[in-house]
Design a protein around this motif. Structure first.
Motif, PDB file in Angstrom:
ATOM      1  N   LEU A   1       3.728   5.829  -5.393  1.00  0.00           N
ATOM      2  CA  LEU A   1       3.728   5.929  -6.860  1.00  0.00           C
ATOM      3  C   LEU A   1       2.640   6.883  -7.343  1.00  0.00           C
ATOM      4  N   GLY A   2       1.550   6.967  -6.576  1.00  0.00           N
ATOM      5  CA  GLY A   2       0.472   7.864  -6.942  1.00  0.00           C
ATOM      6  C   GLY A   2       0.891   9.323  -6.898  1.00  0.00           C
TER       7      GLY A   2
ATOM      8  N   PHE B   1       0.829  -1.212   0.000  1.00  0.00           N
ATOM      9  CA  PHE B   1       0.000   0.000   0.000  1.00  0.00           C
ATOM     10  C   PHE B   1       0.859   1.256   0.000  1.00  0.00           C
TER      11      PHE B   1
ATOM     12  N   VAL C   1       2.222   1.755  -3.448  1.00  0.00           N
ATOM     13  CA  VAL C   1       1.215   2.206  -4.414  1.00  0.00           C
ATOM     14  C   VAL C   1       0.886   3.680  -4.187  1.00  0.00           C
TER      15      VAL C   1
ATOM     16  N   VAL D   1       2.722  -4.604  -8.283  1.00  0.00           N
ATOM     17  CA  VAL D   1       3.127  -4.505  -6.875  1.00  0.00           C
ATOM     18  C   VAL D   1       2.218  -5.368  -6.019  1.00  0.00           C
ATOM     19  N   ILE D   2       0.912  -5.227  -6.241  1.00  0.00           N
ATOM     20  CA  ILE D   2      -0.038  -5.971  -5.414  1.00  0.00           C
ATOM     21  C   ILE D   2       0.057  -7.459  -5.704  1.00  0.00           C
TER      22      ILE D   2
ATOM     23  N   ALA E   1       0.805  -0.720 -10.215  1.00  0.00           N
ATOM     24  CA  ALA E   1       0.091  -1.028  -8.975  1.00  0.00           C
ATOM     25  C   ALA E   1      -0.339  -2.486  -8.960  1.00  0.00           C
ATOM     26  N   TYR E   2      -0.798  -2.963 -10.135  1.00  0.00           N
ATOM     27  CA  TYR E   2      -1.216  -4.359 -10.215  1.00  0.00           C
ATOM     28  C   TYR E   2      -0.038  -5.279  -9.929  1.00  0.00           C
TER      29      TYR E   2
ATOM     30  N   PHE F   1      -9.727   0.797  -5.275  1.00  0.00           N
ATOM     31  CA  PHE F   1      -8.635   1.413  -6.026  1.00  0.00           C
ATOM     32  C   PHE F   1      -8.699   1.032  -7.498  1.00  0.00           C
TER      33      PHE F   1
ATOM     34  N   TYR G   1      -1.125   8.002 -15.488  1.00  0.00           N
ATOM     35  CA  TYR G   1      -2.182   7.630 -14.550  1.00  0.00           C
ATOM     36  C   TYR G   1      -3.182   6.637 -15.142  1.00  0.00           C
TER      37      TYR G   1
ATOM     38  N   TYR H   1       0.443   3.607 -14.353  1.00  0.00           N
ATOM     39  CA  TYR H   1       0.241   3.492 -12.909  1.00  0.00           C
ATOM     40  C   TYR H   1      -0.583   2.254 -12.527  1.00  0.00           C
ATOM     41  N   PRO H   2      -1.737   2.023 -13.168  1.00  0.00           N
ATOM     42  CA  PRO H   2      -2.491   0.821 -12.802  1.00  0.00           C
ATOM     43  C   PRO H   2      -1.692  -0.461 -13.005  1.00  0.00           C
TER      44      PRO H   2
END
Lengths: 424, 244
Positions: free
Chosen positions: A166-167, A160, A163, A196-197, A193-194, A227, A185, A189-190
């Motif tokens: 990075l935002g 988190f 993410v 990373v998660i 984020a994907y 998110f 963005y 970014y998605p």
């Protein structure tokens, strides 16, 4: 009728005396109610029956009536008169609301704080008559992380933080890279984020143990679902909003069908379909995680709402803006990217914030397909045989958390509105 | 005599069942200034909006700088880039500064380097005397300043033709002059202009030809002097007697 009764009418000369007496009377009525509610002392027990209960109301009304004047010159008095003491009816409402708050305060205070328990770590600690916050304390990690193994919670936290960090990259981007902001963005970014998660929370590589999505839950799952849905449904909605206004019939009717279809079905059936029906249509060897399916379902659903909100913004722009952009030789995409969308999106910030808040508050529905985010974990916890009977505490806790999230979002949207405000 | 830069032949246009333009024939040579006048609802605005295809015509031909305008026209953006337009309501982009309003199209449509576009924009803004407002937003400017900015914005595309759609109709009387001055100096610079306006003083000063329209038709088309001194049709005489 009640508004027109005017006895003891003050004028500008005697307002000082009148307001002092009036304030005194209002104070008497408030003291009576407070002593009644908090100390259980009835100051007016000498009065006959029903008059005792009505006494503070009558005294308060007379007091407010004596203070009422069109313009006194005293700022505080004028503010009071203008807002809560405009006529007898409003004065009555003011007093009733004040009194009911005062009456309700002692019970709720004693239940939530004074008689509440927070010590101990089992149900036996909760012997008091008040709330049992021990329940929340013991279950806190479950409410936050679901069934995710305790020793791996740092993985969720790290993911988190990454993410969120990075935002913020957009804020620190160099001036000459600013034009790639939207690209970053919407696409980069998605994806990051994907990843990373996926690698941190799911694990399965880099020596991290695999944790299946069924174990995810609690507030962290609320965040993950919200998110991804938020970040995907906005650009998708934008595409369909433009599509619906397109001159090309095929694109226009596809967009209309899409929007009307998703707006017409309840979210709960969409979730059922995504988890039960959808896998049947997939080839045997093709596997898609339930969480991913649910996120896709909510995204498609909310995109339809976003599309209509954005279309509203597009429609509110004067035709002259389109004419001017066209007359400068801009084609469809240049016109929309540089002239139309920047203005339209500004106008729809309140509407989009509305949709996003609704989305966050819709995430508890994923419980119907067996994913337990915050509200879902509550539902599980309250049926735990060891902890029966604490549903109230749980729901208050969840309400507070959801309220904080939603309030933060709405505050942020106000800031955005103020930041991008332009004069017409 | 050179080839006309705008050539309209037997053009008809309908809005639904209503015919707004009837059998329009018009030729405009390069560097000529044409003023179009007539009562409201006579189709003047529609006519010049057809010239850069903000409106589509149904019959007849419109040829602008050798390109025919029709559904088949592929690079309509290229033609529009050659034809500047100034609107009654200014239509500046309210979210961009005056300078950005002027540089947006040159940078993204003509692919001009940013620096060059800014120099060009400042140059054009200077010509209409609002270069000191370059960093303000349209909402902070007066109507006259906004309209002059709109002229500069159109000129930044270095068009061959300029169309003006009642550029002074939405302005306060005292601001009309500053906009007309900008237009006069543009006309003296040799630009091809088609101006829809009720400003007969402007027409007398710069126009080569005046066109009078009514009910979607061109009633009269004459040299400026001839038009004012010696109008042929009764409708024109009536119009002139009311407006002058």
């Amino acid at each position: 009728m009640i508004q027109t009764i005017n006895f003891l009418k003050p004028n500008r000369d005697n307002i000082k005396n009148y307001s002092i007496i009036g304030t005194f009377l209002v104070l008497v009525s408030l003291i009576d109610v407070i002593s009644n509610a908090f100390l259980k002392i009835n100051l007016t027990s000498f009065l006959p029956g029903s008059l005792t209960t009505l006494f503070p109301l009558i005294i308060g009304l007379i007091g407010l009536n004596m203070m009422r004047i069109d313009y006194s010159g005293n700022k505080k008095l004028d503010l009071l008169n203008k807002n809560i003491n405009t006529n007898n009816f409003n004065a009555l409402l003011t007093l009733l609301i004040l009194f009911s708050i005062i009456k309700a305060l002692p019970q709720s205070l004693s239940w939530m704080i004074l008689d509440a328990t927070i010590s101990g770590d089992s149900k036996d600690a909760c012997t008091g008559t008040g709330a049992c916050w021990t329940y929340i304390k013991v279950w806190f990690r479950r409410f936050m992380y679901g069934m995710y193994p305790n020793e791996f919670h740092w993985r969720i936290n790290t993911a988190f933080i990454l993410v969120i960090a990075l935002g913020f990259v957009g804020y620190f981007m160099k001036e000459n890279l600013k034009k790639y902001l939207a690209l970053y963005y919407v696409i980069i970014y998605p994806v990051i984020a994907y990843l990373v998660i996926y690698y941190l929370i799911s694990g399965g590589s880099f020596g991290l143990q695999w944790v299946e999505t069924g174990a995810w839950g609690g507030l962290s799952l609320t965040f993950i679902v919200s998110f991804f849905c938020l970040i995907f449904c906005f650009p998708l909605g934008m595409i369909f909003a433009l599509g619906r206004r397109s001159n090309l019939p095929a694109i226009k009717y596809i967009s209309i069908c899409y929007i009307e279809f998703w707006r017409g079905v309840p979210l709960i059936t969409v979730l059922f379909m995504s988890s039960v029906m959808f896998p049947m249509f997939l080839p045997e060897d093709f596997f898609m995680d339930k969480l991913v399916r649910v996120i896709i379902a909510i995204t498609l659903f909310e995109a339809a709402y976003c599309a209509e909100v954005i279309r509203g913004g597009l429609q509110s722009l004067p035709r002259g803006q389109y004419d001017a952009a066209k007359s400068l030789g801009m084609g469809y995409w240049k016109m929309h990217i540089f002239v139309i969308l920047p203005q339209a999106l500004k106008l729809v910030i309140p509407g989009i914030a509305n949709t996003f808040l609704a989305l966050v508050k819709d995430t508890p529905l994923i419980f119907v397909v067996g994913l337990a985010e915050l509200a879902g974990m509550l539902a599980l916890a309250k049926t735990n045989p060891k902890w029966l009977g604490f549903a109230m505490e749980g729901y208050i806790f969840a309400s507070i958390i959801f309220w904080i999230i939603c309030y933060a979002m709405s505050k942020y949207s106000y800031n955005l509105e103020a930041k991008y405000k332009t004069e017409r | 005599m050179s080839d006309p830069i705008i050539k309209i032949q037997n053009m008809n246009k309908w809005f639904g069942d209503f015919q707004v333009l009837k059998n329009i024939n018009l030729e405009v040579e390069a560097n000529k200034k044409i003023v179009v006048c007539g009562p409201s609802g006579s189709g003047k605005s529609t006519l010049i909006r057809c010239i850069n295809r903000l409106e589509e015509h149904q019959e007849g031909d419109i040829i602008v700088d050798g390109n025919e305008l029709s559904e088949k026209t592929k690079d309509i953006e290229k033609i529009r880039a050659e034809v500047g337009m100034v609107f009654q309501q200014f239509n500046l982009f309210p979210h961009l500064s005056i300078l950005d309003n002027c540089t947006l199209a040159p940078i993204w449509v003509k692919k001009m380097p940013k620096k060059e576009a800014q120099e060009l924009a400042l140059d054009q803004l200077k010509k209409v005397q609002i270069d000191d407002q370059a960093n303000k937003f349209p909402g902070q400017l007066s109507g006259g300043q906004q309209q002059r900015c709109a002229i500069a914005r159109a000129l930044c595309m270095q068009p061959k033709i300029m169309l003006f759609d009642e550029p002074t109709s939405a302005l306060d009387p005292e601001m009309i002059k500053e906009v007309l001055d900008a237009m006069v100096s543009l006309a003296k610079g040799g630009m091809t202009m088609i101006v829809v306006t009720h400003e007969m003083g402007f027409a007398k000063e710069v126009a080569d030809e005046v066109i009078f329209m009514d009910e979607g038709m061109i009633i009269e088309k004459a040299d400026t002097k001839e038009f004012f001194a010696n109008p042929k049709s009764d409708r024109t005489k009536l119009f002139l007697s009311q407006i002058l």
